[in-house]
Motif scaffolding. Structure first.
Motif, PDB file in Angstrom:
ATOM      1  N   ILE A  56       0.688  -1.530   0.199  1.00  0.00           N
ATOM      2  CA  ILE A  56      -0.318  -0.111  -0.528  1.00  0.00           C
ATOM      3  C   ILE A  56       0.879   1.124  -0.057  1.00  0.00           C
ATOM      4  CG2 ILE A  56      -1.167   1.122   1.277  1.00  0.00           C
ATOM      5  CD1 ILE A  56      -2.884  -1.217   1.957  1.00  0.00           C
ATOM      6  N   LEU A  57       1.879   1.593   0.984  1.00  0.00           N
ATOM      7  CA  LEU A  57       2.550   2.664   0.494  1.00  0.00           C
ATOM      8  C   LEU A  57       3.476   2.522  -0.683  1.00  0.00           C
ATOM      9  CD1 LEU A  57       3.793   5.131   2.607  1.00  0.00           C
ATOM     10  CD2 LEU A  57       5.332   3.573   4.042  1.00  0.00           C
ATOM     11  N   PRO A  58       4.564   1.890  -0.324  1.00  0.00           N
ATOM     12  CA  PRO A  58       4.598   2.303  -2.114  1.00  0.00           C
ATOM     13  C   PRO A  58       4.081   2.843  -2.912  1.00  0.00           C
ATOM     14  CG  PRO A  58       5.297  -0.413  -1.074  1.00  0.00           C
ATOM     15  CD  PRO A  58       4.128   0.282  -0.462  1.00  0.00           C
ATOM     16  N   GLN A  59       2.771   1.894  -3.131  1.00  0.00           N
ATOM     17  CA  GLN A  59       1.530   2.651  -4.257  1.00  0.00           C
ATOM     18  C   GLN A  59       1.534   3.653  -4.016  1.00  0.00           C
ATOM     19  OE1 GLN A  59      -2.341  -0.262  -4.305  1.00  0.00           O
ATOM     20  NE2 GLN A  59      -1.273  -1.726  -5.268  1.00  0.00           N
ATOM     21  N   ALA A  60       1.378   4.285  -2.850  1.00  0.00           N
ATOM     22  CA  ALA A  60       0.983   5.453  -2.383  1.00  0.00           C
ATOM     23  C   ALA A  60       2.526   6.260  -2.664  1.00  0.00           C
ATOM     24  CB  ALA A  60       0.589   5.599  -1.591  1.00  0.00           C
ATOM     25  N   THR A  61       3.475   6.034  -2.740  1.00  0.00           N
ATOM     26  CA  THR A  61       4.691   6.651  -3.208  1.00  0.00           C
ATOM     27  C   THR A  61       4.885   6.776  -4.652  1.00  0.00           C
ATOM     28  OG1 THR A  61       5.717   6.079  -1.378  1.00  0.00           O
ATOM     29  CG2 THR A  61       7.794   6.281  -3.055  1.00  0.00           C
ATOM     30  N   GLN A  62       4.771   5.352  -5.673  1.00  0.00           N
ATOM     31  CA  GLN A  62       4.685   5.956  -6.791  1.00  0.00           C
ATOM     32  C   GLN A  62       3.587   6.567  -7.542  1.00  0.00           C
ATOM     33  OE1 GLN A  62       3.806   1.607  -8.632  1.00  0.00           O
ATOM     34  NE2 GLN A  62       3.523   2.265 -10.932  1.00  0.00           N
ATOM     35  N   SER A  63       2.679   6.373  -6.747  1.00  0.00           N
ATOM     36  CA  SER A  63       1.661   7.456  -7.769  1.00  0.00           C
ATOM     37  C   SER A  63       1.634   8.699  -7.760  1.00  0.00           C
ATOM     38  CB  SER A  63       0.158   7.371  -6.793  1.00  0.00           C
ATOM     39  OG  SER A  63      -0.270   5.792  -7.290  1.00  0.00           O
ATOM     40  N   LEU A  64       2.163   9.087  -5.872  1.00  0.00           N
ATOM     41  CA  LEU A  64       2.479  10.741  -5.924  1.00  0.00           C
ATOM     42  C   LEU A  64       4.247  10.995  -6.348  1.00  0.00           C
ATOM     43  CD1 LEU A  64       1.760  11.130  -1.671  1.00  0.00           C
ATOM     44  CD2 LEU A  64       0.651  11.454  -4.130  1.00  0.00           C
ATOM     45  N   GLY A  65       4.753  10.668  -6.969  1.00  0.00           N
ATOM     46  CA  GLY A  65       6.550  10.495  -7.016  1.00  0.00           C
ATOM     47  C   GLY A  65       5.963  10.204  -8.953  1.00  0.00           C
ATOM     48  N   ALA A  66       5.071   9.658  -9.425  1.00  0.00           N
ATOM     49  CA  ALA A  66       4.626   9.900 -10.876  1.00  0.00           C
ATOM     50  C   ALA A  66       4.613  11.363 -11.048  1.00  0.00           C
ATOM     51  CB  ALA A  66       4.006   9.552 -11.684  1.00  0.00           C
ATOM     52  N   GLU A 204      -4.494   9.865  -9.991  1.00  0.00           N
ATOM     53  CA  GLU A 204      -3.440   9.432  -9.788  1.00  0.00           C
ATOM     54  C   GLU A 204      -2.957  10.234  -7.742  1.00  0.00           C
ATOM     55  OE1 GLU A 204      -0.623   6.527  -9.922  1.00  0.00           O
ATOM     56  OE2 GLU A 204      -2.149   7.160 -11.376  1.00  0.00           O
ATOM     57  N   ALA A 205      -3.546  11.422  -7.664  1.00  0.00           N
ATOM     58  CA  ALA A 205      -2.939  12.210  -6.611  1.00  0.00           C
ATOM     59  C   ALA A 205      -3.647  11.514  -5.485  1.00  0.00           C
ATOM     60  CB  ALA A 205      -2.819  13.724  -6.744  1.00  0.00           C
ATOM     61  N   ALA A 206      -4.718  11.161  -5.942  1.00  0.00           N
ATOM     62  CA  ALA A 206      -6.496  11.073  -4.827  1.00  0.00           C
ATOM     63  C   ALA A 206      -5.715   9.385  -4.707  1.00  0.00           C
ATOM     64  CB  ALA A 206      -7.471  11.234  -5.560  1.00  0.00           C
ATOM     65  N   PHE A 207      -5.979   8.925  -5.476  1.00  0.00           N
ATOM     66  CA  PHE A 207      -5.545   7.589  -4.860  1.00  0.00           C
ATOM     67  C   PHE A 207      -3.704   7.580  -3.875  1.00  0.00           C
ATOM     68  CE2 PHE A 207      -8.138   6.401  -8.502  1.00  0.00           C
ATOM     69  CZ  PHE A 207      -8.820   5.036  -8.043  1.00  0.00           C
ATOM     70  N   GLY A 208      -2.616   8.014  -4.930  1.00  0.00           N
ATOM     71  CA  GLY A 208      -1.872   8.014  -3.705  1.00  0.00           C
ATOM     72  C   GLY A 208      -2.032   8.496  -2.122  1.00  0.00           C
ATOM     73  N   VAL A 209      -2.515   9.700  -1.933  1.00  0.00           N
ATOM     74  CA  VAL A 209      -2.794   9.719  -1.308  1.00  0.00           C
ATOM     75  C   VAL A 209      -3.896   9.500  -0.185  1.00  0.00           C
ATOM     76  CG1 VAL A 209      -4.201  11.866   0.353  1.00  0.00           C
ATOM     77  CG2 VAL A 209      -3.228  12.612  -1.599  1.00  0.00           C
ATOM     78  N   LEU A 210      -4.875   8.199  -0.895  1.00  0.00           N
ATOM     79  CA  LEU A 210      -5.520   7.213  -0.131  1.00  0.00           C
ATOM     80  C   LEU A 210      -5.239   6.661   0.804  1.00  0.00           C
ATOM     81  CD1 LEU A 210      -8.839   6.792  -1.941  1.00  0.00           C
ATOM     82  CD2 LEU A 210      -8.709   7.473   0.654  1.00  0.00           C
ATOM     83  N   PHE A 211      -4.157   5.710  -0.002  1.00  0.00           N
ATOM     84  CA  PHE A 211      -3.543   4.915   0.178  1.00  0.00           C
ATOM     85  C   PHE A 211      -1.755   5.062   1.508  1.00  0.00           C
ATOM     86  CE2 PHE A 211      -4.695   2.847  -4.467  1.00  0.00           C
ATOM     87  CZ  PHE A 211      -5.500   1.381  -4.077  1.00  0.00           C
ATOM     88  N   ALA A 212      -1.675   6.117   1.357  1.00  0.00           N
ATOM     89  CA  ALA A 212      -0.581   6.475   2.241  1.00  0.00           C
ATOM     90  C   ALA A 212      -1.348   6.913   3.437  1.00  0.00           C
ATOM     91  CB  ALA A 212       0.453   8.083   1.358  1.00  0.00           C
ATOM     92  N   LEU A 213      -2.520   7.254   3.757  1.00  0.00           N
ATOM     93  CA  LEU A 213      -3.657   7.310   5.183  1.00  0.00           C
ATOM     94  C   LEU A 213      -3.818   5.600   4.809  1.00  0.00           C
ATOM     95  CD1 LEU A 213      -5.747   9.851   3.899  1.00  0.00           C
ATOM     96  CD2 LEU A 213      -4.224   9.942   5.661  1.00  0.00           C
ATOM     97  N   ILE A 214      -3.802   4.944   4.704  1.00  0.00           N
ATOM     98  CA  ILE A 214      -4.869   3.393   4.719  1.00  0.00           C
ATOM     99  C   ILE A 214      -3.502   3.007   5.786  1.00  0.00           C
ATOM    100  CG2 ILE A 214      -5.023   1.263   4.147  1.00  0.00           C
ATOM    101  CD1 ILE A 214      -7.418   3.115   2.048  1.00  0.00           C
ATOM    102  N   ALA A 215      -2.203   3.181   4.829  1.00  0.00           N
ATOM    103  CA  ALA A 215      -1.323   2.240   5.381  1.00  0.00           C
ATOM    104  C   ALA A 215      -1.030   2.416   6.749  1.00  0.00           C
ATOM    105  CB  ALA A 215      -0.436   2.395   4.675  1.00  0.00           C
ATOM    106  N   GLY A 216      -0.630   4.434   6.909  1.00  0.00           N
ATOM    107  CA  GLY A 216      -0.525   4.798   8.282  1.00  0.00           C
ATOM    108  C   GLY A 216      -2.108   4.026   9.376  1.00  0.00           C
TER     109      GLY A 216
END
Length: 257
Positions: A56-66, A204-216
């Protein structure tokens, strides 16, 4: 197009329904078997910790990094991860059991609190998963099937995380089952709302934010709720082996799918 929509929704629904498979374990685990409860809670913690850090966190990092660049994206995902932990703490403190003095809480109340909190967090977690499964299925059916299978495998131990504490708190197998199944319904709900209501706003940004929050949120649940409760019902070795087992199951599912 109608057939594609139906197929995509069906895949999202089946992936979410897999939490009910985990919930069904409440029918075969005896209420008096506290060792199984301890092992199961440790297993669930292992699942949550591993999937949070490895998927989940790597997906968030990838989405926001892109979108914003690798370094800024990594910083954003990391900050949102810890914000998710803070949000989980706020939710935890607002749940009813925290308004009662700790010494007045019996074990049943604490376990039910744990189950309900886990169900809420997993419902939030399943919402974007359902949307992702749906959208992928619309674009490429084969990809949608692969994602749905992977999500379904992940959801089985998540259903266990909800059902076990509620069952041991209430003794009601049906209630434990329906709470776990209900947390999985967020998958098809996410698919429907995402397609019909939120399609124009999601990116993509919305998915990145959601996944990072969910991981936490999920790491908080594992460390603050699941593991301490597991230690109350079994020795440390059982809990650790439960954690390792949960991590291994999640690791294999990620490698296979």
């Amino acid at each position: 197009m109608e057939t594609s929509i139906f197929t995509a929704f069906t895949l999202s629904f089946l992936a979410g329904a897999a939490t009910a498979v985990g919930g069904a374990l409440a029918f075969v685990i005896k209420k008096e078997n506290l060792s199984a409860l301890s092992l199961g809670l440790g297993f669930s913690a292992g699942v949550m910790i591993y999937v949070s850090f490895m998927e989940i966190l790597p997906q968030a990092t990838q989405s926001l990094g892109a979108l914003y660049g690798q370094h800024p994206g990594a910083w954003a995902a990391t900050g949102l991860f810890f914000l998710g932990i803070v949000l989980a703490w706020l939710i935890d403190t607002l749940l009813p059991s925290h308004h009662v003095e700790e010494h007045t809480l019996d074990q049943s109340a604490k376990l039910k609190h744990l189950g309900l909190f886990t169900a809420l967090a997993l419902a939030i977690h399943n919402f974007p998963e359902g949307l992702a499964t749906f959208m992928a299925s619309m674009q490429e059916p084969a990809l949608g099937v692969s994602i749905a299978v992977a999500v379904a495998i992940h959801n089985i131990p998540e259903g266990v995380a909800v059902a076990l504490p509620i069952y041991h708190a209430t003794g009601n197998r049906a209630q434990a089952f329906w709470y776990s199944a209900g947390s999985g319904l967020a998958e098809p709900v996410g698919a429907v709302l995402g397609f019909f209501l939120l399609k124009a706003f999601l990116h993509e940004a919305a998915f990145g934010v959601l996944f990072a929050l969910i991981a936490g949120i999920m790491v908080y649940i594992a460390l603050d709720e699941l593991l301490p409760t597991a230690h109350e019902y079994g020795d440390g070795h059982k809990v650790i082996w439960g954690v390792v087992g949960g991590m291994m199951v999640m690791a294999v599912s990620l490698l296979l799918f």
